[in-house]
Design a protein around this motif. Structure first.
Motif, PDB file in Angstrom:
ATOM      1  N   ARG A 167       2.643  -6.103  -4.884  1.00  0.00           N
ATOM      2  CA  ARG A 167       2.565  -5.032  -3.842  1.00  0.00           C
ATOM      3  C   ARG A 167       3.379  -3.685  -3.955  1.00  0.00           C
ATOM      4  NH1 ARG A 167       5.102  -9.028   0.766  1.00  0.00           N
ATOM      5  NH2 ARG A 167       3.388 -10.329  -0.186  1.00  0.00           N
ATOM      6  N   ALA A 168       3.082  -2.600  -3.303  1.00  0.00           N
ATOM      7  CA  ALA A 168       4.004  -1.555  -3.509  1.00  0.00           C
ATOM      8  C   ALA A 168       5.278  -1.635  -2.866  1.00  0.00           C
ATOM      9  CB  ALA A 168       3.179  -0.331  -3.030  1.00  0.00           C
ATOM     10  N   LEU A 171       6.699   1.022   2.894  1.00  0.00           N
ATOM     11  CA  LEU A 171       6.078   2.628   3.466  1.00  0.00           C
ATOM     12  C   LEU A 171       7.141   3.416   3.678  1.00  0.00           C
ATOM     13  CD1 LEU A 171       3.106   1.359   5.758  1.00  0.00           C
ATOM     14  CD2 LEU A 171       3.060   2.493   3.555  1.00  0.00           C
ATOM     15  N   ARG A 174       8.289   4.832   0.313  1.00  0.00           N
ATOM     16  CA  ARG A 174       7.327   5.611  -0.402  1.00  0.00           C
ATOM     17  C   ARG A 174       7.251   7.049   0.286  1.00  0.00           C
ATOM     18  NH1 ARG A 174       1.925   2.344  -0.328  1.00  0.00           N
ATOM     19  NH2 ARG A 174       3.452   0.751   0.722  1.00  0.00           N
ATOM     20  N   PRO A 208       2.297  -7.165   3.866  1.00  0.00           N
ATOM     21  CA  PRO A 208       1.215  -6.634   3.145  1.00  0.00           C
ATOM     22  C   PRO A 208       0.108  -7.806   2.848  1.00  0.00           C
ATOM     23  CG  PRO A 208       3.330  -5.648   2.546  1.00  0.00           C
ATOM     24  CD  PRO A 208       3.540  -6.943   3.484  1.00  0.00           C
ATOM     25  N   ASN A 213      -9.137   0.019   0.720  1.00  0.00           N
ATOM     26  CA  ASN A 213      -8.462   0.975   0.099  1.00  0.00           C
ATOM     27  C   ASN A 213      -9.528   2.326  -0.082  1.00  0.00           C
ATOM     28  OD1 ASN A 213      -5.972   2.216  -0.813  1.00  0.00           O
ATOM     29  ND2 ASN A 213      -6.755   2.229  -2.763  1.00  0.00           N
ATOM     30  N   VAL A 237      -6.295  -3.050  -3.008  1.00  0.00           N
ATOM     31  CA  VAL A 237      -4.834  -3.274  -3.039  1.00  0.00           C
ATOM     32  C   VAL A 237      -4.213  -4.031  -2.156  1.00  0.00           C
ATOM     33  CG1 VAL A 237      -4.883  -0.837  -4.354  1.00  0.00           C
ATOM     34  CG2 VAL A 237      -4.569  -1.049  -1.890  1.00  0.00           C
ATOM     35  N   GLU A 239      -1.533  -3.957   0.811  1.00  0.00           N
ATOM     36  CA  GLU A 239      -1.142  -2.969   1.739  1.00  0.00           C
ATOM     37  C   GLU A 239      -1.293  -3.385   3.072  1.00  0.00           C
ATOM     38  OE1 GLU A 239       0.949  -0.543   2.394  1.00  0.00           O
ATOM     39  OE2 GLU A 239       0.127   0.760   0.458  1.00  0.00           O
ATOM     40  N   HIS A 240      -0.331  -2.625   3.969  1.00  0.00           N
ATOM     41  CA  HIS A 240      -0.491  -3.088   5.292  1.00  0.00           C
ATOM     42  C   HIS A 240      -1.858  -2.642   5.830  1.00  0.00           C
ATOM     43  CE1 HIS A 240       3.880  -4.321   6.151  1.00  0.00           C
ATOM     44  NE2 HIS A 240       4.082  -3.459   5.308  1.00  0.00           N
ATOM     45  N   HIS A 243      -2.232   0.653   7.235  1.00  0.00           N
ATOM     46  CA  HIS A 243      -2.240   1.963   6.156  1.00  0.00           C
ATOM     47  C   HIS A 243      -3.815   2.201   5.628  1.00  0.00           C
ATOM     48  CE1 HIS A 243      -2.251   3.659   2.171  1.00  0.00           C
ATOM     49  NE2 HIS A 243      -1.177   4.301   2.282  1.00  0.00           N
ATOM     50  N   ASP A 244      -4.532   1.143   5.683  1.00  0.00           N
ATOM     51  CA  ASP A 244      -6.080   1.308   5.499  1.00  0.00           C
ATOM     52  C   ASP A 244      -6.918   1.798   6.431  1.00  0.00           C
ATOM     53  OD1 ASP A 244      -7.796   0.513   3.381  1.00  0.00           O
ATOM     54  OD2 ASP A 244      -8.618  -1.017   4.521  1.00  0.00           O
ATOM     55  N   ARG A 247      -5.884   5.580   6.380  1.00  0.00           N
ATOM     56  CA  ARG A 247      -6.740   6.328   5.415  1.00  0.00           C
ATOM     57  C   ARG A 247      -8.189   6.516   5.666  1.00  0.00           C
ATOM     58  NH1 ARG A 247      -6.166   7.207  -0.126  1.00  0.00           N
ATOM     59  NH2 ARG A 247      -7.901   7.119  -1.493  1.00  0.00           N
TER      60      ARG A 247
END
Length: 313
Positions: A167-168, A171, A174, A208, A213, A237, A239-240, A243-244, A247
């Motif tokens: 995981r990144a 948020l 970032r 996440p 994505n 990916v 991610e939360h 976020h998707d 996007r």
């Protein structure tokens, strides 16, 4: 629909040159012969005709009419992605079992969903899927957009059950790092609003998980304003989910070389459809505003912005 014959998905280069340099095929007929041979030998499928081949970067999508119906043969030469392609292809069968409209791979005679085969210029990662019948999402059809939002929420619920490893970073970190090192100053007022919203952002609930994505018009198939297919899981990916969703709201209206901001009313319809299945909690709703703004600023291509991405934020 994509054109018949050989074409590029988005790059302004000659497709015949790309086909030869990237994959080693001397034209569409040579590629058709190779596909016919590997489908017969590896899948036990007999190909009748090969109407269409589209190249995208290191990948290609090949349409074939066969004794098993209309198929798409997808291959990639990017060896660094082979492992992730194996994982994303295997994910499709699990999602189909949970009721998500995806193209389930046709297994090889050995029961594999994706295999690595020798192509004319190197190893290729190859999978075969049925053609899903539908049209790309038209964002002017708000009933279809709401249906797409509901489908995205259902997809997130299904993906929540899948194991997620890497995981990144958080948020907040970032976005803060991007504001310092990545912001090109193309929309300074919007960047200022983003800093203000970020400074007051609550803790984001939930862990996440896997998300699509790349949920946008070119990857959503519609028939009678209903979703009949979600395509292209190659960019999945960890991610939360919010976020998707954010996007998707920013990029929903984009198709291949046609990249324009998604109108505000369309974003509202997508979110309404999403929340009809998976309502955002208070923290997610705050972060949704932050993330839509961040993604919108990042989408601005530069000083030359004929599509008006800067004015959309």
């Amino acid at each position: 629909m994509l054109p018949l014959g050989l074409s590029m998905l988005w790059e302004p280069v000659e497709p015949e040159v790309a086909l030869k340099e990237r994959f080693g095929f001397d034209g569409l007929a040579a590629a058709c012969r190779w596909v016919s041979e590997v489908l017969d030998a590896t899948w036990g499928i007999t190909v009748a005709t090969c109407p269409r081949l589209v190249i995208s970067g290191h990948n290609a999508i090949f349409w074939a009419r066969s004794d098993r119906g209309d198929l798409v043969v997808k291959w990639s030469r990017d060896r660094e992605l082979f492992a992730s392609l194996d994982a994303s292809t295997g994910l499709l069968r699990s999602l189909a079992d949970r009721g998500i409209p995806v193209a389930v791979p046709l297994p090889t005679t050995n029961g594999l969903d994706r295999v690595r085969l020798d192509g004319p210029s190197g190893e290729l990662s190859v999978t075969v899927q049925p053609v899903l019948s539908g049209d790309w999402l038209d964002v002017t059809d708000h009933v279809a957009v709401r249906a797409a939002g509901a489908c995205l929420a259902q997809l997130h619920q299904a993906l929540q059950a899948e194991p997620a490893a890497a995981r990144a970073a958080g948020l907040g970190r970032r976005i803060s790092d991007w504001l310092v090192d990545g912001d090109k100053g193309l929309a300074p007022e919007a960047s200022g609003r983003l800093r203000g919203l970020l400074s007051e952002a609550p803790e984001l609930d939930g862990e996440p998980q896997l998300v699509h994505n790349d949920f946008r018009a070119a990857n959503v198939l519609i028939r009678d304003s209903k979703v009949v297919g979600v395509l292209d899981f190659d960019d999945v990916v960890v991610e939360h989910p919010v976020h998707d969703l954010a996007r998707a709201c920013v990029y929903l209206g984009t198709r291949f070389t046609r990249w324009r901001p998604t109108p505000h009313a369309v974003r509202e319809s997508l979110r309404a459809g999403y929340e009809s299945v998976r309502p955002l909690n208070r923290a997610e709703a705050r972060w949704f505003e932050i993330l839509v703004l961040w993604q919108g600023i990042r989408a601005i291509p530069g000083e030359q912005d004929p599509a008006g991405w800067a004015s959309a934020v």
